[in-house]
Design a protein around this motif. Structure first.
Motif, PDB file in Angstrom:
ATOM      1  N   PHE A 365       0.828  -1.214   0.000  1.00  0.00           N
ATOM      2  CA  PHE A 365       0.000   0.000   0.000  1.00  0.00           C
ATOM      3  C   PHE A 365       0.860   1.261   0.000  1.00  0.00           C
ATOM      4  N   GLY A 366       2.013   1.191   0.667  1.00  0.00           N
ATOM      5  CA  GLY A 366       2.902   2.355   0.709  1.00  0.00           C
ATOM      6  C   GLY A 366       3.383   2.759  -0.669  1.00  0.00           C
ATOM      7  N   LYS A 367       3.696   1.791  -1.508  1.00  0.00           N
ATOM      8  CA  LYS A 367       4.161   2.106  -2.866  1.00  0.00           C
ATOM      9  C   LYS A 367       3.101   2.849  -3.657  1.00  0.00           C
ATOM     10  N   VAL A 368       1.868   2.371  -3.583  1.00  0.00           N
ATOM     11  CA  VAL A 368       0.783   2.997  -4.363  1.00  0.00           C
ATOM     12  C   VAL A 368       0.437   4.379  -3.813  1.00  0.00           C
ATOM     13  N   ILE A 369       0.295   4.485  -2.490  1.00  0.00           N
ATOM     14  CA  ILE A 369      -0.111   5.765  -1.886  1.00  0.00           C
ATOM     15  C   ILE A 369       0.968   6.822  -2.088  1.00  0.00           C
ATOM     16  N   LEU A 370       2.223   6.454  -1.866  1.00  0.00           N
ATOM     17  CA  LEU A 370       3.307   7.414  -2.081  1.00  0.00           C
ATOM     18  C   LEU A 370       3.397   7.817  -3.556  1.00  0.00           C
ATOM     19  N   GLY A 371       3.104   6.882  -4.458  1.00  0.00           N
ATOM     20  CA  GLY A 371       3.097   7.216  -5.880  1.00  0.00           C
ATOM     21  C   GLY A 371       2.020   8.212  -6.223  1.00  0.00           C
ATOM     22  N   VAL A 372       0.822   8.025  -5.652  1.00  0.00           N
ATOM     23  CA  VAL A 372      -0.280   8.972  -5.902  1.00  0.00           C
ATOM     24  C   VAL A 372       0.069  10.351  -5.359  1.00  0.00           C
ATOM     25  N   CYS A 378       1.012  19.851  -6.868  1.00  0.00           N
ATOM     26  CA  CYS A 378       1.462  20.798  -5.849  1.00  0.00           C
ATOM     27  C   CYS A 378       2.540  20.223  -4.938  1.00  0.00           C
ATOM     28  N   ILE A 379       2.950  18.979  -5.182  1.00  0.00           N
ATOM     29  CA  ILE A 379       3.914  18.312  -4.306  1.00  0.00           C
ATOM     30  C   ILE A 379       5.106  17.848  -5.130  1.00  0.00           C
ATOM     31  N   SER A 380       6.305  18.082  -4.599  1.00  0.00           N
ATOM     32  CA  SER A 380       7.523  17.648  -5.268  1.00  0.00           C
ATOM     33  C   SER A 380       7.805  16.184  -4.940  1.00  0.00           C
ATOM     34  N   VAL A 381       8.164  15.412  -5.955  1.00  0.00           N
ATOM     35  CA  VAL A 381       8.471  14.005  -5.740  1.00  0.00           C
ATOM     36  C   VAL A 381       9.680  13.852  -4.821  1.00  0.00           C
ATOM     37  N   TRP A 382      10.593  14.822  -4.874  1.00  0.00           N
ATOM     38  CA  TRP A 382      11.774  14.766  -4.001  1.00  0.00           C
ATOM     39  C   TRP A 382      11.400  14.948  -2.540  1.00  0.00           C
ATOM     40  N   ASN A 383      10.412  15.793  -2.257  1.00  0.00           N
ATOM     41  CA  ASN A 383       9.975  15.974  -0.872  1.00  0.00           C
ATOM     42  C   ASN A 383       9.388  14.676  -0.311  1.00  0.00           C
ATOM     43  N   VAL A 384       8.566  14.010  -1.126  1.00  0.00           N
ATOM     44  CA  VAL A 384       7.986  12.733  -0.700  1.00  0.00           C
ATOM     45  C   VAL A 384       9.082  11.695  -0.495  1.00  0.00           C
ATOM     46  N   PHE A 385      10.024  11.649  -1.414  1.00  0.00           N
ATOM     47  CA  PHE A 385      11.117  10.682  -1.365  1.00  0.00           C
ATOM     48  C   PHE A 385      11.964  10.870  -0.106  1.00  0.00           C
ATOM     49  N   LEU A 386      12.359  12.099   0.177  1.00  0.00           N
ATOM     50  CA  LEU A 386      13.230  12.370   1.327  1.00  0.00           C
ATOM     51  C   LEU A 386      12.501  12.180   2.647  1.00  0.00           C
ATOM     52  N   LEU A 387      11.235  12.594   2.712  1.00  0.00           N
ATOM     53  CA  LEU A 387      10.472  12.431   3.949  1.00  0.00           C
ATOM     54  C   LEU A 387      10.266  10.950   4.269  1.00  0.00           C
ATOM     55  N   ALA A 388       9.948  10.148   3.246  1.00  0.00           N
ATOM     56  CA  ALA A 388       9.771   8.713   3.475  1.00  0.00           C
ATOM     57  C   ALA A 388      11.093   8.064   3.880  1.00  0.00           C
ATOM     58  N   LEU A 414       5.124   1.422  10.026  1.00  0.00           N
ATOM     59  CA  LEU A 414       5.826   2.611   9.532  1.00  0.00           C
ATOM     60  C   LEU A 414       6.977   2.219   8.595  1.00  0.00           C
ATOM     61  N   ILE A 415       7.694   1.146   8.962  1.00  0.00           N
ATOM     62  CA  ILE A 415       8.788   0.683   8.113  1.00  0.00           C
ATOM     63  C   ILE A 415       8.257   0.214   6.760  1.00  0.00           C
ATOM     64  N   GLY A 416       7.164  -0.551   6.789  1.00  0.00           N
ATOM     65  CA  GLY A 416       6.589  -1.031   5.542  1.00  0.00           C
ATOM     66  C   GLY A 416       6.076   0.094   4.658  1.00  0.00           C
ATOM     67  N   PHE A 417       5.404   1.084   5.270  1.00  0.00           N
ATOM     68  CA  PHE A 417       4.848   2.182   4.478  1.00  0.00           C
ATOM     69  C   PHE A 417       5.948   3.085   3.916  1.00  0.00           C
ATOM     70  N   SER A 418       6.882   3.487   4.775  1.00  0.00           N
ATOM     71  CA  SER A 418       7.922   4.412   4.324  1.00  0.00           C
ATOM     72  C   SER A 418       8.873   3.777   3.324  1.00  0.00           C
ATOM     73  N   SER A 419       9.090   2.448   3.433  1.00  0.00           N
ATOM     74  CA  SER A 419       9.960   1.780   2.468  1.00  0.00           C
ATOM     75  C   SER A 419       9.330   1.702   1.083  1.00  0.00           C
ATOM     76  N   GLY A 420       8.085   2.114   0.975  1.00  0.00           N
ATOM     77  CA  GLY A 420       7.456   2.201  -0.336  1.00  0.00           C
ATOM     78  C   GLY A 420       8.106   3.224  -1.246  1.00  0.00           C
ATOM     79  N   TYR A 421       8.987   4.047  -0.687  1.00  0.00           N
ATOM     80  CA  TYR A 421       9.673   5.046  -1.507  1.00  0.00           C
ATOM     81  C   TYR A 421      10.619   4.409  -2.525  1.00  0.00           C
ATOM     82  N   PHE A 422      10.898   3.108  -2.380  1.00  0.00           N
ATOM     83  CA  PHE A 422      11.752   2.445  -3.371  1.00  0.00           C
ATOM     84  C   PHE A 422      11.147   2.520  -4.772  1.00  0.00           C
ATOM     85  N   SER A 423       9.826   2.587  -4.848  1.00  0.00           N
ATOM     86  CA  SER A 423       9.180   2.703  -6.160  1.00  0.00           C
ATOM     87  C   SER A 423       9.419   4.067  -6.793  1.00  0.00           C
ATOM     88  N   LEU A 424       9.837   5.050  -5.994  1.00  0.00           N
ATOM     89  CA  LEU A 424      10.116   6.390  -6.519  1.00  0.00           C
ATOM     90  C   LEU A 424      11.553   6.533  -7.028  1.00  0.00           C
TER      91      LEU A 424
END
Length: 467
Positions: A365-372, A378-388, A414-424
Motif C-alpha cells: 500500500f505504501g508504494k501505491v499511496i506514495l506514488g499517488v 502541488c507536491i515535489s516528488v523529491w519531498n515525498v522521497f526524502l520524507l519517506a 511505519l517501516i513497511g509504508f515508508s519503504s514504499g519510496y523504493f518505487s520512486l
C-alpha cells in the motif's frame, strides 16, 4: 548535458512556418502505457517475488547437501545480488538491442538457470547455475521492465512505478505458497524444473515491451534498405520479362525457336537475380546490425566514461552513495525482528500475525499511496522521497526500543509504508539525468543496491552478535 523528462514522448512536426511544434504521443500516460505497467508488474512477481521466496528452497538445500547455513545462504544472496549488480552491463544490452529483446533473452537465461539448478550435485554447482545464470537472466529482464514504464509515463510516473513494483509484494506471497506446494508434492528438483517453465513467462512480458514509435524512423538504414531492395529487384525481373515479350512481338510469327531460347536464358537470369537479392539483403542486415551494436556501445561508453558521463553530475554521484546504504536499511529489520521477538517473549503473538507480514502488506500500500501523492502537481516528488526515507531510518532506530507487540507492530507498519519510496527511485533518477540516460543511470543505482544487499545482512548479523 542531460535531457529533461519533459521533452520525451513528443513528436516534432514541421508547421507551415517551418517551426518545430510538439505533438503529444498518444501512448504517453495512456493506451499501451498501462500494458507496460502490467508487464512490469508480472516481471516483479516472477523475479523479485521468487527471490524473496528462496527461503523455502534454502531449507531443502540444507537437508540435501548438508552444508553450513552460511555457505548455503550464499546461493540466494548471489542470485539477488547479481540481479542488481549487473545493472550497468544490462544498460549496454538495452542501448544495443532495445528493451524488448533484452527482456526476452533474460527470460530464457533465467529459465535455463532454474532448469540446470534442478540437476545440482552440490552447493557450489548452484553458485554457477542459480546464483550467476539465473541472477543474470533476472537482471536482463528486471531493468527493461523499470525503464519502459519510465518511458511511457510523464504525469503519472510515480503512480505507474508504484503499481508495477507492488508485484514484489504479491509475488512474495504467491511464490512462497507455490514453491512450498511444489516441494511437498514433487520434491525440490522437480519444483525447480516447473519454476523454470513458469519463468518463461518473462519472455511474454518482454514481448509486450513495445517501443514508442515502431517502424516510423526513416533514418533507420535497416528498415529502409530492407524494404527498397526487394522492390527494386522485383522490378528488374519484371522489366526483363517485359523486354522479352516485346522482342517476341517484334519478331512476329515463325520465331518460336527464338522465343524458347529466350525463356531458357531468362530462368538462370531470374535465379541469379534472386541469389543476388538475398545476398545483398543479408549483407545489408549484417551491416545494419554492426552499426547498431557499435552505436549502442558508443552510447553506453560515453554515458559512463565520455564527456557526457553520468559521473560528471554531482547530484547523481551523491545519489549513488546513498543507494549503497539504502537497500540494507530495508533488509536489516527482517534480520533483527526474530531476535527481538524472542528477547521479549512475543513468539505466541508473532505466530498469530507475524511482524514481517505487517511490513510486507503495508509495503504494498505504501508504494501505491506514495506514488499517488508524488504525482500531485502541488507536491515535489523529491519531498515525498526524502520524507519517506527519513521516516524509514527513524523507525529502524526506534525498533529496538519497543518492548510490546503493539509497539513493534506500529513501527513495522511505519517501516513497511515508508519503504514504499523504493518505487520512486526510477522517478527521481530520471529527474536527475533525463529519460535518455535512464537505462544507464538506473543500472548504476540498482548495482549500488545490489552491493548493499550483499553487505547489509552480514553487517546486521555481526552487530547483532556483538550485542
Amino acid at each position: 548535458m542531460y535531457t529533461s523528462h519533459e521533452d520525451i514522448g513528443y513528436d516534432f512536426e514541421d508547421d507551415p512556418k517551418d517551426k518545430k511544434t510538439l505533438k503529444p504521443h498518444p501512448n504517453i500516460d495512456g493506451g499501451w502505457a498501462w500494458m507496460m505497467v502490467l508487464s512490469s508488474f508480472f516481471v516483479h512477481i516472477l523475479i523479485m517475488g521468487s527471490q524473496m521466496a528462496l527461503g523455502v528452497l534454502n531449507v531443502e538445500w540444507l537437508e540435501e547437501f548438508h552444508q553450513s547455513r552460511g555457505l548455503t545462504a550464499w546461493v540466494s544472496s548471489l542470485s539477488m545480488g547479481i540481479t542488481l549488480i549487473v545493472g550497468p552491463f544490462i544498460g549496454l544490452f538495452i542501448n544495443t538491442c532495445g528493451c524488448r529483446q533484452t527482456a526476452i533473452i533474460g527470460g530464457l537465461v533465467n529459465s535455463l538457470g532454474w532448469v540446470l539448478s534442478a540437476y545440482a550435485a552440490n552447493v557450489h554447482y548452484l553458485f554457477i547455475t542459480f546464483g550467476v545464470a539465473a541472477g543474470l537472466g533476472s537482471g536482463m529482464a528486471y531493468l527493461p521492465a523499470v525503464v519502459m514504464v519510465g518511458r511511457y509515463f510523464q504525469k503519472r510516473r510515480a503512480l505507474a512505478q508504484g503499481l508495477s513494483t507492488t508485484g514484489t509484494g504479491f509475488g512474495t506471497f504467491l511464490m512462497t505458497v507455490l514453491l512450498k506446494y511444489l516441494c511437498a508434492e514433487y520434491g525440490w528438483r522437480n519444483a525447480m524444473l516447473i519454476q523454470g517453465a513458469v519463468s518463461l513467462n518473462l519472455c511474454v512480458c518482454g514481448a509486450l515491451m513495445r517501443p514508442l514509435s515502431p517502424g516510423k524512423n526513416p533514418n533507420d538504414p535497416g528498415e529502409k534498405d530492407l524494404r527498397v531492395l526487394p522492390a527494386h529487384s522485383t522490378e528488374s525481373v519484371k522489366s526483363a520479362g517485359q523486354q522479352g515479350r516485346t522482342e517476341e512481338k517484334d519478331g512476329g510469327p515463325g520465331n518460336e525457336e527464338t522465343l524458347g531460347d529466350l525463356q531458357a536464358q531468362e530462368c538462370p537470369d531470374r535465379a541469379g537475380h534472386r541469389k543476388n537479392m538475398w545476398a545483398l539483403r543479408i549483407l545489408k542486415t549484417l551491416s545494419w546490425l554492426t552499426m547498431r551494436v557499435r552505436k549502442g556501445f558508443e552510447d553506453w561508453y560515453s554515458g559512463y566514461f565520455g564527456t557526457a558521463s553520468l559521473f560528471t553530475n554531482r547530484m547523481f554521484v551523491a545519489f549513488i552513495f546513498w543507494a549503497l546504504f539504502a537497500y540494507s536499511s530495508f533488509v536489516i529489520p527482517f534480520i533483527h525482528l526474530p531476535e527481538i521477538v524472542n528477547l521479549y517473549n512475543l513468539s505466541e503473538q508473532n505466530d498469530i500475525f507475524p511482524l514481517t507480514s505487517i511490513i510486507a502488506i503495508v509495503h504494498i500500500f505504501g508504494k501505491v499511496i506514495l506514488g499517488v501523492i508524488a504525482d500531485l502537481p502541488c507536491i515535489s516528488v523529491w519531498n515525498v522521497f526524502l520524507l519517506a526515507n527519513f521516516t524509514l531510518v527513524l523507525s529502524i532506530f526506534i525498533l529496538p526500543l519497543m518492548h510490546t507487540y503493539a509497539g513493534l507492530a506500529v513501527i513495522c507498519a511505519l517501516i513497511g509504508f515508508s519503504s514504499g519510496y523504493f518505487s520512486l527511485m526510477p522517478v527521481v533518477t530520471e529527474d536527475l539525468v533525463g529519460i535518455e540516460h535512464l537505462a544507464n543511470a538506473y543500472g548504476i543505482i540498482i548495482c549500488a543496491n545490489g552491493i548493499s544487499a550483499l553487505l547489509g545482512p552480514p553487517f546486521a548479523v555481526n552487530s547483532c552478535t556483538k550485542e
